[in-house]
Write a protein that holds these residues in place. Structure first.
Motif, PDB file in Angstrom:
ATOM      1  N   ILE A 467       0.950  -1.229   0.047  1.00 55.46           N
ATOM      2  CA  ILE A 467      -0.054   0.042   0.008  1.00 55.46           C
ATOM      3  C   ILE A 467       0.708   1.149   0.030  1.00 55.46           C
ATOM      4  O   ILE A 467       0.683   2.324  -0.725  1.00 55.46           O
ATOM      5  N   LYS A 468       1.902   1.100   0.630  1.00 57.20           N
ATOM      6  CA  LYS A 468       2.696   2.262   0.933  1.00 57.20           C
ATOM      7  C   LYS A 468       3.523   2.569  -0.589  1.00 57.20           C
ATOM      8  O   LYS A 468       3.596   3.836  -1.129  1.00 57.20           O
ATOM      9  N   ASP A 493      -0.727   0.293  11.724  1.00 57.54           N
ATOM     10  CA  ASP A 493       0.249   0.752  10.684  1.00 57.54           C
ATOM     11  C   ASP A 493      -0.391   1.304   9.558  1.00 57.54           C
ATOM     12  O   ASP A 493       0.166   2.294   8.787  1.00 57.54           O
ATOM     13  N   VAL A 494      -1.049   0.441   9.030  1.00 61.76           N
ATOM     14  CA  VAL A 494      -1.834   0.728   7.654  1.00 61.76           C
ATOM     15  C   VAL A 494      -2.774   2.101   7.600  1.00 61.76           C
ATOM     16  O   VAL A 494      -2.791   2.915   6.863  1.00 61.76           O
ATOM     17  N   LEU A 495      -3.403   2.186   8.910  1.00 65.13           N
ATOM     18  CA  LEU A 495      -4.319   3.393   9.171  1.00 65.13           C
ATOM     19  C   LEU A 495      -3.596   4.528   9.256  1.00 65.13           C
ATOM     20  O   LEU A 495      -3.815   5.652   8.601  1.00 65.13           O
ATOM     21  N   ASP A 496      -2.298   4.395   9.898  1.00 65.09           N
ATOM     22  CA  ASP A 496      -1.393   5.554  10.037  1.00 65.09           C
ATOM     23  C   ASP A 496      -0.905   6.061   8.820  1.00 65.09           C
ATOM     24  O   ASP A 496      -0.608   7.305   8.273  1.00 65.09           O
ATOM     25  N   LEU A 497      -0.487   4.873   7.982  1.00 72.63           N
ATOM     26  CA  LEU A 497       0.169   5.136   6.577  1.00 72.63           C
ATOM     27  C   LEU A 497      -0.957   6.164   5.881  1.00 72.63           C
ATOM     28  O   LEU A 497      -0.664   6.918   5.204  1.00 72.63           O
ATOM     29  N   ILE A 498      -2.154   5.577   5.710  1.00 73.13           N
ATOM     30  CA  ILE A 498      -3.387   6.327   4.909  1.00 73.13           C
ATOM     31  C   ILE A 498      -3.506   7.368   5.464  1.00 73.13           C
ATOM     32  O   ILE A 498      -3.718   8.630   4.572  1.00 73.13           O
ATOM     33  N   THR A 499      -3.893   7.716   6.778  1.00 76.99           N
ATOM     34  CA  THR A 499      -3.837   9.254   7.279  1.00 76.99           C
ATOM     35  C   THR A 499      -2.728   9.981   7.030  1.00 76.99           C
ATOM     36  O   THR A 499      -3.104  11.237   6.668  1.00 76.99           O
ATOM     37  N   ASP A 500      -1.687   9.529   7.147  1.00 73.04           N
ATOM     38  CA  ASP A 500      -0.448  10.649   6.573  1.00 73.04           C
ATOM     39  C   ASP A 500      -0.636  10.922   5.169  1.00 73.04           C
ATOM     40  O   ASP A 500      -0.141  12.033   4.888  1.00 73.04           O
ATOM     41  N   PHE A 501      -0.781  10.259   4.426  1.00 68.83           N
ATOM     42  CA  PHE A 501      -0.833  10.398   2.992  1.00 68.83           C
ATOM     43  C   PHE A 501      -1.919  11.334   2.809  1.00 68.83           C
ATOM     44  O   PHE A 501      -1.941  12.232   1.948  1.00 68.83           O
ATOM     45  N   SER A 502      -3.117  11.463   3.332  1.00 65.14           N
ATOM     46  CA  SER A 502      -4.378  12.025   3.147  1.00 65.14           C
ATOM     47  C   SER A 502      -4.115  13.411   3.702  1.00 65.14           C
ATOM     48  O   SER A 502      -4.254  14.579   3.164  1.00 65.14           O
ATOM     49  N   ASN A 503      -3.362  13.564   4.836  1.00 61.10           N
ATOM     50  CA  ASN A 503      -3.390  14.886   5.594  1.00 61.10           C
ATOM     51  C   ASN A 503      -2.066  15.737   4.967  1.00 61.10           C
ATOM     52  O   ASN A 503      -2.069  16.809   4.949  1.00 61.10           O
ATOM     53  N   THR A 504      -0.855  14.864   4.603  1.00 63.53           N
ATOM     54  CA  THR A 504       0.270  15.592   4.295  1.00 63.53           C
ATOM     55  C   THR A 504       0.920  15.391   2.800  1.00 63.53           C
ATOM     56  O   THR A 504       0.929  16.061   1.986  1.00 63.53           O
ATOM     57  N   ALA A 505       1.042  14.048   2.163  1.00 62.35           N
ATOM     58  CA  ALA A 505       1.717  13.835   1.160  1.00 62.35           C
ATOM     59  C   ALA A 505       0.837  14.163   0.113  1.00 62.35           C
ATOM     60  O   ALA A 505       1.006  14.670  -1.130  1.00 62.35           O
ATOM     61  N   ALA A 506      -0.305  13.938   0.055  1.00 61.10           N
ATOM     62  CA  ALA A 506      -1.476  14.195  -0.822  1.00 61.10           C
ATOM     63  C   ALA A 506      -1.602  15.730  -1.079  1.00 61.10           C
ATOM     64  O   ALA A 506      -1.528  16.051  -2.348  1.00 61.10           O
TER      65      ALA A 506
END
Length: 562
Positions: A467-468, A493-506
């Protein structure tokens, strides 16, 4: 009235038909169980009569209380090492009997707390592997008796007692150096009879159990040689060996009562708990395997079985018997002999009691080679080549746990084999889960990309890397929908990854994200709705380029576009 009479007559006819099959099946199981009861007692350094007591209680008491129609209980070699160590440590068999009583009480409690449900989580590939492994081990371990090799040392007896404790190859090579021609003839004739009995030509004789014919032929061949004074006659070392009581009081004297002072020893309690755990696991495995072999595919209440085993072991301890389990060797012999109900199990226990008390001299005329032939044929039916072919066709996820379980049961023992099979099954489950973290739908428009990622039912930490990798490769300026509507569990860990992507990286990469149907307990931040994301691409004049599939396909597309 006529219908009631007709129904009653049909019931009586069915009972009469079944009782004949059950009686003969019980007779065959009795003939198989008799030497095993004695051999296990001898390997455990317990009184030989203790093995008989366990077999009688396993047949009559557990047979009556159990919910299984075809399972047969008795002393099992899987407990031999524990029993031997305990008797040696306590230096008194009557003290050890307290541990047997404790083991039975623990099993009874396990039955009432419904611990038997654990058997429902056993993969069929592991059960099939266990059966095949036991079948192979039966065949290997019966070779010495089939060729007339006499096991002299205690070590050899420990190695060759039953079929659920593995084997050592040097025992086979040693036995091939000591061959008795008469034993080989009896075993060969027995196997021929058993094979012929399966053919259409002998179908009319099917009502006569082949195993009984094998035993009678074995006795007849040896007695005929004895009458003619032949040097090929088998001596007592190659025959069943039962203790013979000169009187009823002497027979009663063979029972050993427990020394209740043993309950004061904490090591006695520790041994009892260990026996309860191991015996319960073996019983649950054998019950699952027996139900699988049952032609009518019956279902046995595992909780009721634990209660029955508990009562049986408590009684066995009080009367001087060994601990018992449900035993697949005797159970499969029972099924192969044509048993229809638990009457056959009870008959086998009753015959053990009657014959040991009244005609031990006659039973001591049975050649071990005849019994070996019956067991070898039983073993073959458990590990036929067709079983291996069937599992092979099921793919690696079925075949590998199956074949590794079978190999480990043969080379190690039943519990270790099943444990290894479970580990391999879990590995393939995790591997399969890691291979499918999500499915995707991709639509490529002239003004951008719309990618919908639908997460799988279970998304574990094993899916984190894929997913990462996916989120990292999504094109800048795309619109992404991550849908959790089909998902029951998502790892933190996967939830954390998705949340970081939505909040910052995206946001940094100008990617619009919509997180859909995530459970409230995950505390996912609010994002644009799916409708808002899709609305930017609504254009009746454009047909986008579409694709869909699993994560490997999407990653391949994204990497090729870089």
């Amino acid at each position: 009235m006529k219908q009631t009479i007709s129904f009653t007559m049909e019931q009586n006819s069915s009972f009469s038909k079944n009782i004949k099959k059950d009686f003969f099946s019980g007779l065959i199981v009795f003939l198989v169980a008799l030497p095993l009861c004695l051999g296990i007692a001898q390997a455990s350094h317990a009184p030989l009569f203790a093995g008989i007591v366990s077999g009688v209680i396993g047949g009559i008491v557990v047979g009556a209380l159990s919910g299984s129609r075809l399972s047969v209980s008795g002393p099992a070699a899987g407990l031999t090492a524990i029993v031997l160590a305990a008797i040696t440590k306590f230096n008194a068999f009557d003290i050890f009997l307290c541990s047997v009583i404790i083991a039975g009480a623990v099993q009874l409690v396990l039955g009432f707390v419904r611990a038997g449900k654990i058997a429902n989580f056993m993969p069929s590939s592991v059960i099939e592997g266990m059966l095949a492994g036991i079948g192979l081990t039966i065949i290997i371990k019966q070779i010495p008796d089939a060729i007339g090799y006499v096991k002299h040392s205690a070590k050899e007896l420990d190695e060759m007692v039953d079929a659920d404790d593995g084997f050592l190859m040097n025992t086979i090579t040693n036995s091939l150096k000591h061959i008795e021609v008469t034993a080989v003839i009896i075993a060969a004739v027995g196997l021929i009879v058993l094979i012929l009995w399966q053919t259409k030509a002998f179908k009319k004789l099917a009502m006569i159990p082949a195993g009984l014919i094998v035993v009678l032929l074995g006795i007849g061949i040896n007695q005929l040689l004895k009458m003619n004074g032949s040097g090929m006659v088998l001596d007592n070392t190659h025959l069943v060996s039962l203790p013979i009581a000169a009187s009823f009081s002497e027979f009663i004297g063979q029972f050993t009562l427990p020394n209740f002072a043993g309950f004061k020893d904490p090591h006695v309690w520790e041994t009892g708990v260990v026996i309860a755990i191991v015996a319960s696991i073996e019983t649950l495995l054998c019950i699952e395997a027996t139900d699988k072999l049952d032609p009518h595919k019956g279902y046995t209440s595992t909780d009721r079985e634990l209660k029955a085993q508990g009562i049986g072991n408590m009684l066995s301890g009080f009367l001087g018997g060994l601990p018992m389990t449900s035993v697949i060797v005797r159970s499969s012999a029972n099924i192969n002999a044509g048993a229809r109900s638990k009457i056959s199990t009870i008959v086998h226990g009753a015959l053990l009691l009657i014959c040991v008390a009244s005609i031990p001299v006659l039973l001591n005329m049975i050649p071990k080679a005849a019994l070996a032939a019956i067991l070898i044929f039983t073993g073959y039916k458990l590990c036929k080549p067709s079983v291996f072919i069937h599992m092979w066709k099921g793919g690696w996820t079925q075949f590998m746990p199956f074949v590794m379980t079978a190999a480990a049961v043969v080379s190690l023992d039943l519990l270790k084999g099943v444990g290894l099979g479970l580990l391999i099954s879990i590995f393939y489950i995790l591997r399969q889960n890691a291979r499918i973290p999500y499915y995707f739908q991709r639509s490529s428009f002239s003004n951008g990309e719309l990618i919908k990622i639908t997460l799988a039912q279970e998304v574990s930490f094993l899916n984190k890397a894929s997913i990462k990798d996916t989120l990292k490769n999504i094109p800048n300026g795309s619109k992404v929908i991550i849908d959790a509507s089909q998902t029951q569990y998502i790892d933190f860990d996967v939830l954390d990854l998705i949340t970081d992507f939505s909040n910052t990286a995206a946001a940094d990469r100008n990617i619009d994200v919509s997180l859909v149907d995530f459970k409230n307990i995950y505390n996912i931040p609010k994002t644009a709705s799916e409708r808002e994301i899709v609305s930017d691409f609504v254009n009746a004049n454009e047909v986008p380029k579409r694709s869909s599939g699993n994560y490997k396909k999407l990653l391949k597309q994204l990497r090729n576009e870089e």
